[in-house]
Scaffold this motif. Structure first.
Motif, short mmCIF file in Angstrom:
data_model
loop_
_atom_site.label_atom_id
_atom_site.label_comp_id
_atom_site.label_asym_id
_atom_site.label_seq_id
_atom_site.Cartn_x
_atom_site.Cartn_y
_atom_site.Cartn_z
N VAL A 190 0.86 -1.19 0.00
CA VAL A 190 0.00 0.00 0.00
C VAL A 190 0.89 1.24 0.00
N ILE A 191 0.49 2.24 -0.79
CA ILE A 191 1.17 3.54 -0.71
C ILE A 191 0.11 4.62 -0.56
N LEU A 192 0.36 5.51 0.40
CA LEU A 192 -0.53 6.65 0.63
C LEU A 192 0.18 7.89 0.10
N VAL A 193 -0.34 8.41 -1.01
CA VAL A 193 0.24 9.62 -1.61
C VAL A 193 -0.52 10.81 -1.04
N ALA A 194 0.19 11.79 -0.49
CA ALA A 194 -0.52 12.92 0.12
C ALA A 194 0.07 14.25 -0.34
N GLY A 195 -0.79 15.10 -0.90
CA GLY A 195 -0.37 16.44 -1.25
C GLY A 195 0.70 16.51 -2.32
N SER A 196 0.63 15.62 -3.27
CA SER A 196 1.59 15.67 -4.39
C SER A 196 0.84 15.66 -5.70
N SER A 197 1.31 16.51 -6.63
CA SER A 197 0.69 16.54 -7.96
C SER A 197 1.14 15.35 -8.80
N LEU A 198 2.15 14.63 -8.32
CA LEU A 198 2.77 13.51 -9.06
C LEU A 198 3.28 13.95 -10.44
N TYR A 199 3.67 15.20 -10.54
CA TYR A 199 4.24 15.68 -11.80
C TYR A 199 5.76 15.55 -11.80
N VAL A 200 6.33 15.38 -10.61
CA VAL A 200 7.80 15.41 -10.52
C VAL A 200 8.36 14.00 -10.51
N SER A 201 9.31 13.78 -11.41
CA SER A 201 9.98 12.49 -11.53
C SER A 201 11.32 12.57 -10.78
N PRO A 202 11.87 11.51 -10.20
CA PRO A 202 11.36 10.14 -10.21
C PRO A 202 10.39 9.82 -9.09
N ALA A 203 10.06 10.83 -8.22
CA ALA A 203 9.16 10.52 -7.09
C ALA A 203 7.85 9.91 -7.59
N ASN A 204 7.37 10.39 -8.73
CA ASN A 204 6.07 9.90 -9.22
C ASN A 204 6.14 8.44 -9.70
N GLN A 205 7.36 7.90 -9.82
CA GLN A 205 7.48 6.49 -10.21
C GLN A 205 7.34 5.55 -9.00
N ILE A 206 7.40 6.11 -7.80
CA ILE A 206 7.32 5.26 -6.59
C ILE A 206 5.94 4.59 -6.50
N PRO A 207 4.83 5.37 -6.62
CA PRO A 207 3.52 4.68 -6.64
C PRO A 207 3.36 3.77 -7.85
N VAL A 208 4.00 4.10 -8.95
CA VAL A 208 3.91 3.23 -10.15
C VAL A 208 4.50 1.86 -9.83
#
Ligand code: NAD
Length: 262
Positions: free
Chosen positions: A194-212
């Motif tokens: 499980v991943i809880l993403v909070a307050g992120s637009s998920l536009y910034v890489s590579p952080a946005n690849q973590i939920p992927v």
């Protein structure tokens, strides 16, 4: 759960998120600027985002190398604002979820240190932090105050050890992320269900690849965000609301579930 399901009433969504977290084998959180706006720190891309006041190209490594004192002056102002900031209910809710044994780690894109201040223990700062400066020549890390004292005198901050240029220990555009933090974050993602993403637009890489990565391994992606968010197709439970109100509600429900009183 359907991908990006927003048709459930909010209370059901909150319970769905809480149930998934309470039953997780290994849950992590990924946070962005939207957990700190209630602490008075503007995000980058939101309605009152920083990019509306300062152009983002001033935060590139190339611009810094050409105009270090100007960028340092921007960071001096930013440091003043961040230093006085206090955690808000979103940070405390995440710290509570960690102390309950539910969250194993928080991976953050924030540089403000508010997760530490709220009592979270396992925090991975992907984009560095505002507490320190780093020498671009010898790699020495010093408290940021050392550099700011030079900025106040109108001097470009230099390393006392080798004379190299000091830079705030935050990642500027065009720089690689700290390898150890990235490695830790992706190792955590590999083992999380499980991943809880909070307050992120998920536009910034590579952080946005973590939920992927979590999703690709069959895990559940929960997101709490207000406004734009990328990667909607991988989000199982999307709660569109303020992190400072939604996260405490989720944490409260997790506590109820764990105590067996639900
Ligand atoms: P972002 O600005 O791209 O996204 C933030 C998201 O949070 C937006 O979608 C916004 O609408 C939403 N949001 C704002 N306030 C909210 C609230 N109260 N509740 C729910 N959602 C809210 O930021 P990001 O995804 O973190 O990534 C961009 C970069 O921003 C990172 O590199 C990070 O280092 C940097 N940043 C950090 C800070 C900080 O340390 N607090 C502040 C600004 C920017």
């Amino acid at each position: 759960m359907d991908a990006g399901n927003t048709s459930m009433p909010e209370d059901d969504l909150l319970w769905a998120a809480a149930r998934r977290l309470a039953s997780a084998r290994h849950a992590i959180a990924l946070t962005g600027a939207g957990v700190s706006t209630a602490s008075g720190i503007p995000d980058f891309r939101g309605r009152d985002g920083l990019w509306r006041k300062i152009p983002s190209w001033k935060f590139t490594i190339d611009y810094f190398l050409e105009h270090p004192l100007e960028v340092w002056e921007l960071y001096a102002a930013r440091y003043k604002a961040l230093k006085g900031a206090e955690p808000n209910p979103a940070h405390y809710a995440l710290a509570r979820l960690e102390s309950l044994g539910v969250l194993k780690a928080i991976i953050t894109q924030n540089i403000d240190g508010l997760h530490w201040k709220a009592g979270s223990r396992n925090v991975i700062e992907l984009h560095g932090n505002i507490r320190e400066a780093v020498c671009l020549s010898c790699g020495a890390v010093v408290p940021i105050e050392e550099a700011l004292a030079m900025v106040e005198k109108g001097e470009t901050p230099r390393c006392r050890r080798c004379g190299g240029l000091l830079k705030p220990n935050v990642i500027l555009f065009g720089e690689p992320l700290p390898a150890d933090a990235v490695q830790k974050a992706f190792m955590l993602a590999e083992r999380s269900d499980v991943i809880l993403v909070a307050g992120s637009s998920l536009y910034v890489s590579p952080a946005n690849q973590i939920p992927v990565v979590v999703k690709a391994r069959g895990g559940t992606v929960i997101a709490v965000n207000m406004g734009e968010i990328a990667y909607r197709d991988i989000i199982d439970i999307l709660i569109e609301g303020r992190t400072e109100t939604v996260l405490p509600e989720i944490a409260r429900r997790v506590e109820i579930l764990l105590s067996g009183n639900a």
